[in-house]
Design an enzyme around this catalytic site. Structure first.
Site, PDB file in Angstrom:
ATOM      1  N   GLU A  49       0.825  -1.215   0.000  1.00 28.36           N
ATOM      2  CA  GLU A  49       0.000   0.000   0.000  1.00 28.36           C
ATOM      3  C   GLU A  49       0.860   1.267   0.000  1.00 28.36           C
ATOM      4  OE1 GLU A  49      -3.601   0.720   0.103  1.00 28.36           O
ATOM      5  OE2 GLU A  49      -3.424  -1.194  -0.900  1.00 28.36           O
ATOM      6  N   TYR A  97      -3.652   4.699   6.003  1.00 28.91           N
ATOM      7  CA  TYR A  97      -2.947   3.440   6.290  1.00 28.91           C
ATOM      8  C   TYR A  97      -1.610   3.412   5.559  1.00 28.91           C
ATOM      9  CZ  TYR A  97      -1.699  -1.508   6.062  1.00 28.91           C
ATOM     10  OH  TYR A  97      -1.014  -2.697   6.126  1.00 28.91           O
TER      11      TYR A  97
HETATM   12  P1  NAP Z   1      -4.805  -8.453  10.986  1.00 23.69           P
HETATM   13  O1  NAP Z   1      -5.366  -9.818  10.791  1.00 23.69           O
HETATM   14  O2  NAP Z   1      -5.695  -7.266  10.837  1.00 23.69           O
HETATM   15  O3  NAP Z   1      -4.129  -8.410  12.443  1.00 23.69           O
HETATM   16  C1  NAP Z   1      -3.724  -7.205  13.015  1.00 23.69           C
HETATM   17  C2  NAP Z   1      -3.310  -7.475  14.447  1.00 23.69           C
HETATM   18  O4  NAP Z   1      -2.877  -6.239  15.049  1.00 23.69           O
HETATM   19  C3  NAP Z   1      -4.415  -8.032  15.341  1.00 23.69           C
HETATM   20  O5  NAP Z   1      -3.854  -9.034  16.160  1.00 23.69           O
HETATM   21  C4  NAP Z   1      -4.825  -6.819  16.177  1.00 23.69           C
HETATM   22  O6  NAP Z   1      -5.352  -7.157  17.430  1.00 23.69           O
HETATM   23  C5  NAP Z   1      -3.465  -6.160  16.347  1.00 23.69           C
HETATM   24  N1  NAP Z   1      -3.554  -4.755  16.785  1.00 23.69           N
HETATM   25  C6  NAP Z   1      -4.246  -3.755  16.211  1.00 23.69           C
HETATM   26  N2  NAP Z   1      -4.060  -2.609  16.885  1.00 23.69           N
HETATM   27  C7  NAP Z   1      -3.233  -2.888  17.915  1.00 23.69           C
HETATM   28  C8  NAP Z   1      -2.658  -2.139  18.979  1.00 23.69           C
HETATM   29  N3  NAP Z   1      -2.926  -0.826  19.135  1.00 23.69           N
HETATM   30  N4  NAP Z   1      -1.837  -2.759  19.863  1.00 23.69           N
HETATM   31  C9  NAP Z   1      -1.573  -4.072  19.732  1.00 23.69           C
HETATM   32  N5  NAP Z   1      -2.089  -4.854  18.764  1.00 23.69           N
HETATM   33  C10 NAP Z   1      -2.903  -4.260  17.858  1.00 23.69           C
HETATM   34  O7  NAP Z   1      -3.559  -8.223  10.006  1.00 23.69           O
HETATM   35  P2  NAP Z   1      -2.708  -9.289   9.163  1.00 23.69           P
HETATM   36  O8  NAP Z   1      -3.368  -9.476   7.852  1.00 23.69           O
HETATM   37  O9  NAP Z   1      -2.381 -10.438  10.019  1.00 23.69           O
HETATM   38  O10 NAP Z   1      -1.396  -8.429   8.876  1.00 23.69           O
HETATM   39  C11 NAP Z   1      -0.311  -8.424   9.776  1.00 23.69           C
HETATM   40  C12 NAP Z   1       0.531  -7.180   9.555  1.00 23.69           C
HETATM   41  O11 NAP Z   1       0.989  -7.155   8.208  1.00 23.69           O
HETATM   42  C13 NAP Z   1      -0.207  -5.866   9.753  1.00 23.69           C
HETATM   43  O12 NAP Z   1       0.727  -4.948  10.281  1.00 23.69           O
HETATM   44  C14 NAP Z   1      -0.600  -5.437   8.350  1.00 23.69           C
HETATM   45  O13 NAP Z   1      -0.734  -4.037   8.284  1.00 23.69           O
HETATM   46  C15 NAP Z   1       0.583  -5.948   7.567  1.00 23.69           C
HETATM   47  N6  NAP Z   1       0.319  -6.320   6.183  1.00 23.69           N
HETATM   48  C16 NAP Z   1      -0.670  -7.208   5.877  1.00 23.69           C
HETATM   49  C17 NAP Z   1      -0.855  -7.591   4.567  1.00 23.69           C
HETATM   50  C18 NAP Z   1      -1.905  -8.597   4.179  1.00 23.69           C
HETATM   51  O14 NAP Z   1      -2.211  -8.690   2.982  1.00 23.69           O
HETATM   52  N7  NAP Z   1      -2.438  -9.375   5.119  1.00 23.69           N
HETATM   53  C19 NAP Z   1      -0.001  -7.099   3.551  1.00 23.69           C
HETATM   54  C20 NAP Z   1       1.016  -6.223   3.921  1.00 23.69           C
HETATM   55  C21 NAP Z   1       1.193  -5.847   5.234  1.00 23.69           C
HETATM   56  P3  NAP Z   1      -6.936  -7.335  17.702  1.00 23.69           P
HETATM   57  O15 NAP Z   1      -7.224  -8.799  17.474  1.00 23.69           O
HETATM   58  O16 NAP Z   1      -7.070  -6.938  19.125  1.00 23.69           O
HETATM   59  O17 NAP Z   1      -7.662  -6.454  16.759  1.00 23.69           O
HETATM   60  O1  F7E Z   2      -9.294  -4.579  -0.735  1.00 20.29           O
HETATM   61  C1  F7E Z   2     -11.742  -3.671  -3.285  1.00 20.29           C
HETATM   62  C2  F7E Z   2     -11.019  -2.556  -2.553  1.00 20.29           C
HETATM   63  O2  F7E Z   2      -9.570  -4.494   1.749  1.00 20.29           O
HETATM   64  C3  F7E Z   2      -8.804  -5.058  -1.952  1.00 20.29           C
HETATM   65  C4  F7E Z   2      -4.682  -5.169   3.729  1.00 20.29           C
HETATM   66  O3  F7E Z   2      -4.265  -6.417   4.223  1.00 20.29           O
HETATM   67  O4  F7E Z   2      -3.619  -5.556   1.618  1.00 20.29           O
HETATM   68  C5  F7E Z   2      -4.864  -5.251   2.221  1.00 20.29           C
HETATM   69  O5  F7E Z   2      -5.357  -4.003   1.759  1.00 20.29           O
HETATM   70  C6  F7E Z   2      -9.528  -4.355  -3.098  1.00 20.29           C
HETATM   71  C7  F7E Z   2      -9.584  -2.832  -2.977  1.00 20.29           C
HETATM   72  O6  F7E Z   2      -7.327  -5.120   0.733  1.00 20.29           O
HETATM   73  C8  F7E Z   2     -14.774  -4.391  -1.423  1.00 20.29           C
HETATM   74  O7  F7E Z   2     -11.516  -1.283  -2.939  1.00 20.29           O
HETATM   75  C9  F7E Z   2     -14.230  -3.998  -3.476  1.00 20.29           C
HETATM   76  O8  F7E Z   2      -9.333  -2.264  -4.243  1.00 20.29           O
HETATM   77  O9  F7E Z   2      -9.142  -6.728   0.638  1.00 20.29           O
HETATM   78  P1  F7E Z   2      -8.891  -5.280   0.682  1.00 20.29           P
HETATM   79  P2  F7E Z   2      -6.335  -3.872   0.504  1.00 20.29           P
HETATM   80  O10 F7E Z   2      -7.030  -2.587   0.622  1.00 20.29           O
HETATM   81  O11 F7E Z   2      -5.592  -4.140  -0.758  1.00 20.29           O
HETATM   82  C10 F7E Z   2      -2.576  -4.591   1.848  1.00 20.29           C
HETATM   83  C11 F7E Z   2      -1.321  -5.075   1.158  1.00 20.29           C
HETATM   84  C12 F7E Z   2      -2.402  -4.271   3.282  1.00 20.29           C
HETATM   85  O12 F7E Z   2      -1.303  -3.960   3.730  1.00 20.29           O
HETATM   86  C13 F7E Z   2      -3.637  -4.106   4.090  1.00 20.29           C
HETATM   87  O13 F7E Z   2      -3.358  -4.241   5.481  1.00 20.29           O
HETATM   88  O14 F7E Z   2     -10.891  -4.797  -3.111  1.00 20.29           O
HETATM   89  N1  F7E Z   2     -13.085  -3.961  -2.745  1.00 20.29           N
HETATM   90  N2  F7E Z   2     -15.270  -4.249  -2.674  1.00 20.29           N
HETATM   91  C14 F7E Z   2     -13.384  -4.210  -1.469  1.00 20.29           C
HETATM   92  N3  F7E Z   2     -12.610  -4.315  -0.381  1.00 20.29           N
HETATM   93  C15 F7E Z   2     -13.215  -4.590   0.800  1.00 20.29           C
HETATM   94  N4  F7E Z   2     -12.455  -4.726   1.891  1.00 20.29           N
HETATM   95  N5  F7E Z   2     -14.569  -4.769   0.904  1.00 20.29           N
HETATM   96  C16 F7E Z   2     -15.396  -4.673  -0.170  1.00 20.29           C
HETATM   97  O15 F7E Z   2     -16.620  -4.813  -0.060  1.00 20.29           O
END
Ligand code: NAP
Ligand code: F7E
Length: 338
Positions: free
Chosen positions: A127, A149
């Site tokens: 992002e 974000y």
């Molecule tokens: P996730 O499922 O949303 O998990 C986020 C975690 O952060 C949850 O355990 C949440 O706890 C905790 N958290 C939120 N606010 C907090 C705070 N103030 N203090 C302590 N803990 C807090 O995210 P994920 O998909 O596993 O992603 C893990 C990390 O990778 C995140 O930093 C995300 O931004 C980054 N990331 C994700 C993706 C992806 O595609 N999944 C891609 C790139 C980067 P609660 O359960 O209490 O809410």
């Molecule tokens: O959206 C479109 C939306 O919320 C993907 C996070 O893990 O990956 C994630 O961010 C796409 C976007 O992921 C809906 O507009 C359409 O274009 O699943 P998403 P994200 O925004 O790409 C990055 C790498 C991170 O780091 C983030 O933490 O899908 N979209 N309709 C929708 N998205 C959502 N959520 N819900 C809808 O109804």
């Protein structure tokens, strides 16, 4: 036995990473905001909740971070905690910034001042590339975030690099593209689609979605957490893009899921109807974002060469797995994910 502290243990990646580290015989400490047992559903589905030592840590409280690190003295810290939902970051920019930017500073300050030998992983994100200036995106691509974000994560990325260069810390930033799994949060589009279509199949409840035109480079969380671990096992700290190198439109992800469920459908614009003319998916304009990231596709050549990392899952196998588990969940059958 190595000790690892994982923040964000209750999230998707925290669970997959904990599973990986336990398999490598680590003692795993999991930081959670507050001890609410119901948030352990992922760890329980994986059958590992009882192998983790939980600690209450909010990233916005510097003292509880310091106290926990003092007590554990971990070899490695994986900072996965974040307000990770892009859409919500537009409505909660302050909470997003405090947690995702200053929260990282809070950890880095403890490491720099007291434990410079601890290895640190920061969960950065594609992002940060936002309105992309080149395609595919790699470690040198300019950042152009499109949401609070993305901005908050860009701050944390630069801080991680700066602390590495200024204080010689072993601090890595993993620039991970989207990665999904059956335990993805329900607010993210892949899980919303798999869950929503299974629900439609059983109840006829229409699924509402926003912009289906954007492209994402979707991988599997299990592959991506392996890259996190590999980064901290190198001789030198560095930053890496982790991605599959394949882009897919959200609309095509929907098609793959409909096909997997053997649903007959037609698209009318971005809305979907079944063969009797009933709506399956409707567009809700409120789900569009103030600014969108239209296209992400990563070039992970550096990780492939230096970390010897390769994704093992394909998008098709991910879809199959997500649908299979969603069907089991709906039928309330036992779920054995791993
Ligand atoms: P996730 O499922 O949303 O998990 C986020 C975690 O952060 C949850 O355990 C949440 O706890 C905790 N958290 C939120 N606010 C907090 C705070 N103030 N203090 C302590 N803990 C807090 O995210 P994920 O998909 O596993 O992603 C893990 C990390 O990778 C995140 O930093 C995300 O931004 C980054 N990331 C994700 C993706 C992806 O595609 N999944 C891609 C790139 C980067 P609660 O359960 O209490 O809410
Ligand atoms: O959206 C479109 C939306 O919320 C993907 C996070 O893990 O990956 C994630 O961010 C796409 C976007 O992921 C809906 O507009 C359409 O274009 O699943 P998403 P994200 O925004 O790409 C990055 C790498 C991170 O780091 C983030 O933490 O899908 N979209 N309709 C929708 N998205 C959502 N959520 N819900 C809808 O109804």
């Amino acid at each position: 036995m190595k000790k690892a502290l994982i923040t964000g243990i209750t999230g998707q990646d925290g669970c997959y990473l904990a599973k990986l580290l336990l398999s490598k015989n680590y003692k795993v400490y999991g930081a959670q905001r507050r001890n609410t047992g119901f948030k352990h559903w992922r760890l329980e589905e994986f059958g590992i909740a009882n192998q983790i030592k939980f600690l209450d840590i909010d990233l916005n409280e510097p003292y509880n971070i310091e106290k926990a690190i003092n007590n554990i003295l971990p070899d490695e810290i994986y900072n996965l905690a974040a307000m990770s939902f892009v859409s919500l970051s537009f409505d909660q920019p302050q909470v997003t910034t405090l947690t995702n930017s200053l929260g990282v500073l809070n950890i880095l300050e403890v490491i720099r001042n007291k434990y410079p030998e601890i290895k640190f992983y920061q969960a950065s994100t594609s992002e940060m590339f936002g309105k992309v200036t080149e395609t595919p995106q790699n470690e040198t691509t300019r950042f152009y975030p499109r949401s609070p974000y993305g901005c908050s994560k860009a701050f944390a990325h630069y801080l991680t690099v700066n602390y590495r260069e200024s204080y010689n810390l072993f601090a890595c930033s993993g620039i991970l593209f989207n990665h999904e799994s059956p335990i993805r949060g329900e607010e993210f589009v892949t899980r919303k689609i798999t869950k929503g279509l299974v629900e439609w199949l059983n109840t006829g409840k229409i699924l509402e979605l926003g912009n289906l035109d954007s492209y994402r480079d979707w991988g599997h969380a299990q592959d991506f957490v392996k890259a996190m671990w590999l980064m901290l096992q190198q001789d030198e700290a560095d930053d890496y893009v982790i991605s599959t190198g394949t882009k897919t439109q959200v609309k095509d992800f929907v098609r793959k899921c409909l096909d997997e469920l053997n649903i007959k459908y037609t698209f009318e614009g971005n809305e979907v109807l079944d063969d009797k003319g009933n709506y399956i998916i409707k567009t809700n304009p409120k789900l569009y974002r103030p600014a969108e990231v239209d296209l992400l596709i990563g070039d992970s050549t550096k990780a492939q060469k230096k970390l010897n990392w390769q994704p093992k899952h394909s998008l098709d196998s991910l879809v199959k797995e997500m649908i299979k588990i969603e069907l089991k969940r709906y039928e309330k059958k036992n779920i054995f994910l791993i």
